[in-house]
Design an enzyme around this catalytic site. Structure first.
Site, PDB file in Angstrom:
ATOM      1  N   GLU A 130      44.483  42.040  38.728  1.00  0.00           N
ATOM      2  CA  GLU A 130      43.433  41.069  38.413  1.00  0.00           C
ATOM      3  C   GLU A 130      42.056  41.718  38.496  1.00  0.00           C
ATOM      4  OE1 GLU A 130      46.411  38.883  41.198  1.00  0.00           O
ATOM      5  OE2 GLU A 130      45.773  40.940  40.811  1.00  0.00           O
TER       6      GLU A 130
ATOM      7  N   CYS B 160      41.562  39.303  45.464  1.00  0.00           N
ATOM      8  CA  CYS B 160      41.453  39.093  44.020  1.00  0.00           C
ATOM      9  C   CYS B 160      40.931  37.693  43.714  1.00  0.00           C
ATOM     10  CB  CYS B 160      42.794  39.333  43.338  1.00  0.00           C
ATOM     11  SG  CYS B 160      43.230  41.090  43.286  1.00  0.00           S
TER      12      CYS B 160
ATOM     13  N   CYS C  46      46.119  37.634  45.408  1.00  0.00           N
ATOM     14  CA  CYS C  46      45.822  37.714  46.838  1.00  0.00           C
ATOM     15  C   CYS C  46      44.419  37.152  47.083  1.00  0.00           C
ATOM     16  CB  CYS C  46      45.909  39.168  47.315  1.00  0.00           C
ATOM     17  SG  CYS C  46      44.530  40.209  46.754  1.00  0.00           S
TER      18      CYS C  46
ATOM     19  N   HIS D   6      44.360  46.017  42.502  1.00  0.00           N
ATOM     20  CA  HIS D   6      45.274  45.032  41.933  1.00  0.00           C
ATOM     21  C   HIS D   6      44.958  44.763  40.466  1.00  0.00           C
ATOM     22  CE1 HIS D   6      46.493  43.180  46.087  1.00  0.00           C
ATOM     23  NE2 HIS D   6      46.867  44.444  45.938  1.00  0.00           N
TER      24      HIS D   6
END
Length: 162
Positions: free
Chosen positions: A82, A109, A106, A80
């Site tokens: 991040e 993350c 999420c 992801h």
């Protein structure tokens, strides 16, 4: 001498714009997410977007959401935005920084954000609000003292020509 220009973009518009522009690098056909980490004095420290780890070809791994086997989907493989932004940073500590991200983080993350010492998350979309993962993220952020703030859209259209 004339006064300074009055119609310049705000810091929030600038950094969210950078996050969204970063997301445009993603090759994911369904969801393009970008992130931008910023210091307390408004310096960009790192950026990231959702994609496969280095060395994992975009041609050799699946981009599908559904498959007969989980290994036929993107989910076990995609990093992801991040986490990519955190891992891309090479300058030392991220303690006390701010993260701009186009989609609310999420739970996985959220763990990395907390561990990295990021203290504020400014997010644009909260598309998965109310899901188990979303509620877990918010619960961890609350417990760890990480502020999460929805981005306030100004309605201004920012356009670049390349």
């Amino acid at each position: 001498m004339s006064g300074k220009r009055q119609d310049y973009i705000s810091w929030d518009e600038y950094f969210m714009g950078v996050a969204q522009l970063s997301g445009m690098r993603s090759k994911d056909p369904n969801t393009q997410v970008g992130a931008c980490i910023v210091s307390n004095d408004n310096k960009i420290l790192s950026m990231g977007y959702n994609g496969f780890p280095l060395g994992c070809s975009d041609e050799d791994f699946p981009w599908d959401r559904d498959g007969e086997d989980d290994l036929d989907t993107k989910y076990p493989f995609v990093t992801h935005s991040e986490l990519n932004a955190i891992l891309n940073y090479r300058g030392g500590s991220l303690e006390g920084t701010k993260l701009y991200v186009s989609l609310f983080p999420c739970n996985e993350c959220a763990k990395a954000i907390i561990q990295a010492g990021i203290k504020t998350v400014v997010y644009d979309s909260d598309k998965y609000v109310g899901t188990t993962m979303n509620r877990a993220s918010k619960r961890m952020f609350d417990a760890a003292g990480v502020q999460y703030v929805p981005y306030s859209r100004t309605g201004r259209r920012i356009q670049i020509e390349v």
